[in-house]
Motif scaffolding. Structure first.
Motif, PDB file in Angstrom:
ATOM      1  N   GLY A  47       0.826  -1.205   0.000  1.00  0.00           N
ATOM      2  CA  GLY A  47       0.000   0.000   0.000  1.00  0.00           C
ATOM      3  C   GLY A  47       0.851   1.243   0.000  1.00  0.00           C
ATOM      4  N   VAL A  48       0.771   1.995   1.077  1.00  0.00           N
ATOM      5  CA  VAL A  48       1.427   3.304   1.123  1.00  0.00           C
ATOM      6  C   VAL A  48       2.940   3.213   0.958  1.00  0.00           C
ATOM      7  N   LEU A  49       3.560   2.172   1.496  1.00  0.00           N
ATOM      8  CA  LEU A  49       5.019   2.072   1.401  1.00  0.00           C
ATOM      9  C   LEU A  49       5.476   1.820  -0.032  1.00  0.00           C
ATOM     10  N   LYS A  50       4.633   1.198  -0.819  1.00  0.00           N
ATOM     11  CA  LYS A  50       4.953   0.931  -2.222  1.00  0.00           C
ATOM     12  C   LYS A  50       4.911   2.208  -3.045  1.00  0.00           C
ATOM     13  N   LEU A  51       4.193   3.212  -2.535  1.00  0.00           N
ATOM     14  CA  LEU A  51       4.061   4.487  -3.242  1.00  0.00           C
ATOM     15  C   LEU A  51       5.165   5.470  -2.877  1.00  0.00           C
ATOM     16  N   LYS A  52       5.949   5.130  -1.866  1.00  0.00           N
ATOM     17  CA  LYS A  52       6.946   6.068  -1.352  1.00  0.00           C
ATOM     18  C   LYS A  52       7.959   6.480  -2.415  1.00  0.00           C
ATOM     19  N   GLY A  53       8.359   5.533  -3.257  1.00  0.00           N
ATOM     20  CA  GLY A  53       9.364   5.848  -4.266  1.00  0.00           C
ATOM     21  C   GLY A  53       8.786   6.227  -5.614  1.00  0.00           C
ATOM     22  N   LEU A  54       7.496   6.558  -5.637  1.00  0.00           N
ATOM     23  CA  LEU A  54       6.848   6.912  -6.901  1.00  0.00           C
ATOM     24  C   LEU A  54       7.462   8.193  -7.463  1.00  0.00           C
ATOM     25  N   PRO A  55       7.886   8.183  -8.730  1.00  0.00           N
ATOM     26  CA  PRO A  55       8.482   9.394  -9.328  1.00  0.00           C
ATOM     27  C   PRO A  55       7.536  10.588  -9.248  1.00  0.00           C
ATOM     28  N   ALA A  56       8.077  11.768  -9.102  1.00  0.00           N
ATOM     29  CA  ALA A  56       7.269  12.978  -8.943  1.00  0.00           C
ATOM     30  C   ALA A  56       6.338  13.198 -10.126  1.00  0.00           C
ATOM     31  N   ASP A  57       6.782  12.821 -11.334  1.00  0.00           N
ATOM     32  CA  ASP A  57       5.944  13.067 -12.508  1.00  0.00           C
ATOM     33  C   ASP A  57       4.749  12.126 -12.591  1.00  0.00           C
ATOM     34  N   GLU A  58       4.710  11.097 -11.739  1.00  0.00           N
ATOM     35  CA  GLU A  58       3.567  10.190 -11.690  1.00  0.00           C
ATOM     36  C   GLU A  58       2.629  10.520 -10.527  1.00  0.00           C
ATOM     37  N   GLN A  59       3.038  11.462  -9.701  1.00  0.00           N
ATOM     38  CA  GLN A  59       2.207  11.834  -8.561  1.00  0.00           C
ATOM     39  C   GLN A  59       1.185  12.886  -8.987  1.00  0.00           C
ATOM     40  N   VAL A  60       0.060  12.405  -9.468  1.00  0.00           N
ATOM     41  CA  VAL A  60      -1.015  13.305  -9.881  1.00  0.00           C
ATOM     42  C   VAL A  60      -1.588  14.004  -8.650  1.00  0.00           C
ATOM     43  N   GLU A  61      -2.441  14.995  -8.871  1.00  0.00           N
ATOM     44  CA  GLU A  61      -2.854  15.916  -7.809  1.00  0.00           C
ATOM     45  C   GLU A  61      -3.354  15.228  -6.543  1.00  0.00           C
ATOM     46  N   ALA A  62      -4.346  14.349  -6.659  1.00  0.00           N
ATOM     47  CA  ALA A  62      -4.922  13.724  -5.467  1.00  0.00           C
ATOM     48  C   ALA A  62      -3.917  12.811  -4.776  1.00  0.00           C
ATOM     49  N   LEU A  63      -3.094  12.128  -5.541  1.00  0.00           N
ATOM     50  CA  LEU A  63      -2.098  11.233  -4.971  1.00  0.00           C
ATOM     51  C   LEU A  63      -0.999  12.026  -4.268  1.00  0.00           C
ATOM     52  N   LYS A  64      -0.600  13.113  -4.859  1.00  0.00           N
ATOM     53  CA  LYS A  64       0.419  13.970  -4.251  1.00  0.00           C
ATOM     54  C   LYS A  64      -0.088  14.532  -2.919  1.00  0.00           C
ATOM     55  N   ASP A  65      -1.350  14.926  -2.890  1.00  0.00           N
ATOM     56  CA  ASP A  65      -1.941  15.463  -1.669  1.00  0.00           C
ATOM     57  C   ASP A  65      -1.974  14.397  -0.573  1.00  0.00           C
ATOM     58  N   TYR A  66      -2.338  13.177  -0.955  1.00  0.00           N
ATOM     59  CA  TYR A  66      -2.384  12.058  -0.006  1.00  0.00           C
ATOM     60  C   TYR A  66      -0.998  11.748   0.559  1.00  0.00           C
ATOM     61  N   LEU A  67      -0.012  11.623  -0.317  1.00  0.00           N
ATOM     62  CA  LEU A  67       1.341  11.297   0.126  1.00  0.00           C
ATOM     63  C   LEU A  67       1.931  12.411   0.985  1.00  0.00           C
ATOM     64  N   SER A  68       1.596  13.657   0.655  1.00  0.00           N
ATOM     65  CA  SER A  68       2.048  14.784   1.454  1.00  0.00           C
ATOM     66  C   SER A  68       1.443  14.735   2.852  1.00  0.00           C
ATOM     67  N   MET A  69       0.183  14.337   2.938  1.00  0.00           N
ATOM     68  CA  MET A  69      -0.477  14.215   4.232  1.00  0.00           C
ATOM     69  C   MET A  69       0.211  13.162   5.093  1.00  0.00           C
ATOM     70  N   VAL A  70       0.472  11.996   4.531  1.00  0.00           N
ATOM     71  CA  VAL A  70       1.140  10.935   5.289  1.00  0.00           C
ATOM     72  C   VAL A  70       2.529  11.394   5.726  1.00  0.00           C
ATOM     73  N   ALA A  71       3.255  12.038   4.824  1.00  0.00           N
ATOM     74  CA  ALA A  71       4.612  12.503   5.132  1.00  0.00           C
ATOM     75  C   ALA A  71       4.624  13.520   6.274  1.00  0.00           C
TER      76      ALA A  71
END
Length: 295
Positions: free
Chosen positions: A64-88
């Motif tokens: 889940g979330v740990l698999k997304l940690k290394g996702l390249p910035a150009d693949e982090q679309v708006e909602a996903l970027k917001d989610y990952l920023s919240m967890v961080a």
């Protein structure tokens, strides 16, 4: 009755779908200045350690979330970027030890000036104790309340919500029981029907597991029928990561979110984010995603 502990599942693919959808919904609702009453009917412990015994035993966050940690910035679309920023924001830089549950995500976004309020309910004795202690550390005062009550029943006294300082009534309710008991599916339906009778303009979010059980497949269909009867818009999103190949894989592989009175901005955000999640989290046969709406 009290065997389910979300600590075993924190940060898994279902949490990713649920919390990404929750954050996107909250962002839209908060465009208006009027205060909102937030309710989480099954709040859990609120905060979870991904390096703790429970999470490490299940290992679900790894898919889940740990698999997304290394996702390249150009693949982090708006909602996903917001989610990952919240967890961080709940972790030291570079760390992934803490995962915020819905109560802490909502609280983090609440607006003091709007006098937003959050009502949390949790029946499990251990999780209620943990939730109470975690919330006390926030020193949030009366803006957040915790009660050891049945969330389905407690919700009835909160709708319609109180009038805000601007004279309006606004409420968002998250309903995500464990569904350990198949009666939970029927209770969700009864609860939504009662909610719409008490406060038809509220925004209601229902999470559910997609498992080989008739009640699980019937739930979204019955919710659509209910919305059609009362002429309310709805949105239904699903994410399936599929079955891992070459091993015994009996854990949850798919889940759904059903929203009544959803933000109009949510569907395009999910249509953009869910393909990225499928690509990043997908494990094998049965993976996929969907977003549909009506009303």
């Amino acid at each position: 009755m009290f065997s389910y502990r979300h600590a075993f599942h924190a940060g898994n693919h279902a949490d990713v779908l649920k919390h990404l959808t929750l954050i996107a919904t909250l962002r839209h609702l908060m465009h208006k200045d009027a205060g909102i009453q937030f309710v989480d009917t099954h709040a859990g412990a609120g905060l979870y350690r991904l390096d703790g015994d429970y999470a490490e035993k299940s290992g679900e966050a790894a898919d889940g979330v740990l698999k997304l940690k290394g996702l390249p910035a150009d693949e982090q679309v708006e909602a996903l970027k917001d989610y990952l920023s919240m967890v961080a924001s709940f972790n030291d830089k570079g760390s992934s030890r803490v995962y915020p549950g819905s109560p802490f995500i909502i609280q983090r976004l609440m607006r003091h000036e709007a006098r937003d309020r959050l009502k949390l309910f949790e029946l499990h004795p251990t999780d209620h104790k943990s939730l109470t202690g975690n919330i006390e550390q926030l020193e949030a005062g009366r803006t957040v309340s915790v009660a050891r009550q049945d969330g389905f029943e407690a919700l009835k006294a909160l709708l319609p919500p109180p009038v805000s300082s601007s004279g309006s009534r606004r409420s968002m309710v998250l309903i995500d029981p464990s569904y350990e008991l198949k009666t939970d599916y029927y209770r969700v339906l009864d609860c939504i029907q009662d909610c719409l009778r008490r406060f038809a303009t509220g925004t209601y979010l229902v999470w559910y597991p997609i498992i080989p059980r008739p009640e699980a497949h019937d739930l979204p269909r019955k919710l659509k029928t209910l919305c059609s009867q009362v002429k309310k818009p709805w949105l239904h999103a699903t994410l399936a990561i599929g079955r891992a190949t070459g091993g015994d894989d009996t854990g949850l592989s798919a889940s759904g979110m059903f929203l009544i009175n959803p933000p109009y901005t949510l569907k395009p955000l999910l249509n953009e984010a869910l393909p990225v999640l499928e690509k990043s989290l997908g494990r094998g046969p049965g993976q996929g995603w969907s977003v549909e709406s009506g009303g």
